[in-house]
Design an enzyme around this catalytic site. Structure first.
Site, PDB file in Angstrom:
ATOM      1  N   ASP A   1      50.588  49.305  32.247  1.00 38.55           N
ATOM      2  CA  ASP A   1      50.915  50.680  31.866  1.00 38.55           C
ATOM      3  C   ASP A   1      50.032  51.083  30.695  1.00 38.55           C
ATOM      4  O   ASP A   1      49.914  50.339  29.719  1.00 38.55           O
ATOM      5  CB  ASP A   1      52.380  50.784  31.457  1.00 38.55           C
ATOM      6  CG  ASP A   1      53.296  50.792  32.663  1.00 38.55           C
ATOM      7  OD1 ASP A   1      52.774  50.804  33.801  1.00 38.55           O
ATOM      8  OD2 ASP A   1      54.522  50.777  32.482  1.00 38.55           O
TER       9      ASP A   1
ATOM     10  N   ASP B   1      57.740  55.791  45.573  1.00 36.90           N
ATOM     11  CA  ASP B   1      58.941  55.243  44.934  1.00 36.90           C
ATOM     12  C   ASP B   1      60.125  55.666  45.796  1.00 36.90           C
ATOM     13  O   ASP B   1      60.260  56.843  46.116  1.00 36.90           O
ATOM     14  CB  ASP B   1      59.133  55.846  43.526  1.00 36.90           C
ATOM     15  CG  ASP B   1      57.975  55.526  42.590  1.00 36.90           C
ATOM     16  OD1 ASP B   1      57.299  54.511  42.814  1.00 36.90           O
ATOM     17  OD2 ASP B   1      57.747  56.301  41.639  1.00 36.90           O
TER      18      ASP B   1
END
Lengths: 193, 251
Positions: free
Chosen positions: B11, B130
């Site tokens: 990230d 997702d």
């Protein structure tokens, strides 16, 4: 050492340029015929769709220039495929250096082939110091059929030519610039041809 | 044989890695380039950088980061997070990214998948999805999993394949963060119904979870973050263990 990467608008050439920079060689990006002709070594890259890439080559006249080159030329990925006689992708006539055709993988395997696979039956100074069944990174939906110019083989649903050589022309289906330390060795070997 | 891929995910915020990283021999754990090199040396097959910057300025620094990663790292990498235009993708690829992943922007405007695959080729277009189960149905979620939609996971995956996606990165919101294993049933169904590679994401907690997602989940690649960042699962050991379970990996 004057190394030119042919810059005709097809694909990500930054990675190739950086890979040579890591070997200490500053490659020149060019589509200028005079500059290409004067180079010691030439990289012919390519990512994307075959007929579009071929049209870009024609627009700049590079399709005529490439067969006349006498110094070592390395086609990478689509670059290698465009050096073949014909590719099924967009039913495109190639430059015709390598006497073989490029076909689409059948749907019994996932397409594109994406990831690390091995190269075998290595037959060229390009692979000096590379062990049999070394892993290389590949991303492609079309493959070159075997011919007597095959210098490396790979299995993906079938056995195909993952590298080709005809005189001063070399082609690799895999991406040496993205294949870790062993891939870098192949680029170094090319510089030393 | 084509090998199964192990993909650490980093990230990135304002050009720096954010999730806690616990590598002893790392000079600067916040430096994505250092971390990426470390992973490449350990035998990671690819890397994914997920940009979670909230501002345009932060996004700008990510472009710089991509350039530095491409300069120094010799394995392929994907950049995702907040990508919604052809121009943005062009800039990332020009900086040396190998692939981009798009998520919510593709749901909002599915034509983006066509535009990207036509212009840059399917091989660099990863569609991240997702999803989580609602009343037994897998539903696509947006904005990092926070906004539910009525879209069915399998129908959406099939649609993006037809539109030219080269790969699917499927994260199960039900499994993400649990360390209880990947969503293998859904992954196996994706793998059977689609003919492009599927990356499993969400749920990695131990080595057996990776074995299971490759065998039962039929995944082509497995992505994880914390188990790698905190050194809970060292990649060389993971790969050795996969190999001893007759799973083809690059050693």
């Amino acid at each position: 050492m004057k190394l030119v990467i042919i810059n005709y608008g097809a694909g990500n050439i930054k990675s190739i340029q950086f890979a040579f920079k890591r070997l200490g060689v500053d490659a020149i990006l060019s589509n200028n015929p005079d500059e290409i002709k004067e180079a010691d070594k030439i990289i012919f890259p390519g990512v994307g769709e075959a007929s579009t890439a071929m049209n870009m080559l024609k627009e700049s006249g590079l399709d005529k220039l490439i067969p006349t080159l006498k110094q070592p030329v390395l086609g990478i990925c689509l670059g290698m495929q465009l050096l073949c006689k014909h590719t099924e992708e967009g039913d495109t006539k190639g430059i015709g250096i390598f006497q073989t055709n490029v076909k689409r993988f059948t749907n019994k395997v996932k397409v594109p082939q994406m990831g690390w696979n091995v190269i075998k039956d290595l037959k060229s100074d390009l692979f000096k110091g590379i062990k049999e069944s070394e892993y290389m990174y590949l991303v492609h939906s079309y493959y070159a059929e075997h011919c007597n110019e095959t210098i490396a083989k790979t299995d993906y649903g079938l056995n195909y030519a993952s590298a080709l050589q005809h005189e001063n022309f070399y082609g690799v289906q895999f991406h040496p610039e993205k294949s870790g330390v062993e891939g870098a060795k192949i680029l170094k070997n090319f510089l030393e041809l | 044989m084509l090998t199964k891929r192990i993909i650490p995910c980093l990230d990135i915020k304002n050009g720096r890695t954010v999730k806690g990283v616990n590598f002893v021999d790392l000079r600067d754990a916040g430096d994505p380039v250092e971390l990426a090199k470390q992973y490449a040396n350990q035998g990671a097959d690819e890397l994914v950088f997920l940009d979670i910057s909230a501002t345009l300025e932060g996004r700008g620094t990510t472009l710089d980061m991509v350039l530095h990663v491409a300069e120094q790292v010799n394995i392929p990498f994907t950049v995702g997070g907040g990508i919604s235009s052809v121009e943005h993708v062009d800039a990332l690829l020009q900086c040396g990214a190998d692939k981009v992943s798009i998520n919510s922007s593709a749901v909002k405007r599915p034509e983006l998948v066509n535009e990207l695959s036509n212009k840059f080729g399917s091989q660099c277009v990863v569609v991240a999805i997702d999803a989580k189960q609602i009343d037994g149905q897998w539903k696509v979620h947006l904005a990092g999993g926070s906004i539910p939609t009525e879209i069915d996971l399998f129908e959406w995956a099939k649609e993006v394949e037809e539109r030219g996606a080269g790969e699917i990165l499927f994260t199960s919101m039900d499994h993400d963060g649990t360390k209880n294993g990947f969503a293998n049933e859904a992954l196996a169904r994706l793998s059977e119904e689609l003919n492009i590679p599927i990356i499993a994401s969400g749920g990695a907690g131990n080595v057996q979870h990776f074995v299971d997602t490759f065998k039962e989940g039929k995944s082509d690649a497995a992505l994880a973050a914390s188990v790698f960042h905190f050194g809970e699962i060292p990649i060389p050991e993971l790969k050795k263990e996969l190999k001893s379970n007759n799973i083809e990996v690059r050693l």
